[in-house]
Motif scaffolding. Sequence first.
Motif, PDB file in Angstrom:
ATOM      1  N   MET A  12     -30.531  66.892 -21.938  1.00  0.00           N
ATOM      2  CA  MET A  12     -29.188  67.208 -21.432  1.00  0.00           C
ATOM      3  C   MET A  12     -28.505  68.241 -22.326  1.00  0.00           C
TER       4      MET A  12
ATOM      5  N   ASN B 279     -25.740  60.550 -21.261  1.00  0.00           N
ATOM      6  CA  ASN B 279     -25.920  61.732 -20.418  1.00  0.00           C
ATOM      7  C   ASN B 279     -24.770  61.933 -19.448  1.00  0.00           C
TER       8      ASN B 279
ATOM      9  N   ALA C  43     -22.560  65.317 -19.643  1.00  0.00           N
ATOM     10  CA  ALA C  43     -22.458  66.168 -18.452  1.00  0.00           C
ATOM     11  C   ALA C  43     -21.012  66.358 -18.027  1.00  0.00           C
TER      12      ALA C  43
ATOM     13  N   THR D 214     -27.188  66.529 -12.984  1.00  0.00           N
ATOM     14  CA  THR D 214     -27.375  65.375 -13.859  1.00  0.00           C
ATOM     15  C   THR D 214     -28.160  64.271 -13.173  1.00  0.00           C
TER      16      THR D 214
END
Length: 199
Positions: free
Chosen positions: A18, A69, A73, A157
């Motif tokens: 990520m 994550n 994001a 994502t």
Amino acid sequence: MLKIYGPARSRASRSLWMAEEIGLPYEHIDFAGMETDERNEVLTGVNPMGKVPAIEDGDLKLFESMAINLYLAEQYGTELWPDNEPDRARTVQWSVFAMTEIEPPLVQLFLEKVIHTDENRDKDNEAKALNDLVRPMKVLDAHLEGQDHLLGDKFSTADLNLASIFTLGQVARYDMVEYPNVADWANRCLDRPAYKRVR
């Protein structure tokens, strides 16, 4: 600067991927060369469970790879984080789906086919893992029919979080011939330069 704790060959790879995707500078603490006691002291200072991955971002300490994550994001990854509420909800949906429906049987398959030796390999567990994958894989394959990514034509994502699970399938030699849409999608995701920089 963001700190990401955990070896690349662990669930930390999701968060490293990520950070690479969104071009976020980070310090990677992979514990290489650390003694066990030092590693435990450093890690439990970030995650009281003593597991990886974990991150520090300013005053924020966070663990659990999917939570990390989703945070990264939304906080930093404008291109990977949907701009509308329905797709944000679908991103969470597919991330939870990854953890609950795909990852557990793939972990079991990985254990039986890669970790366990012939003498302690459990064929019944292996068969159950394969059977447990059938329904979610059919659902995922049907969803990907006619579209390149989970939310449409753009990598997001949702794709990263779910595709990261399929690295286990690669190592365990999980045959996806019956799920061609999933196989093509996973290959596209895992062929991304940001992922390759992590692995």
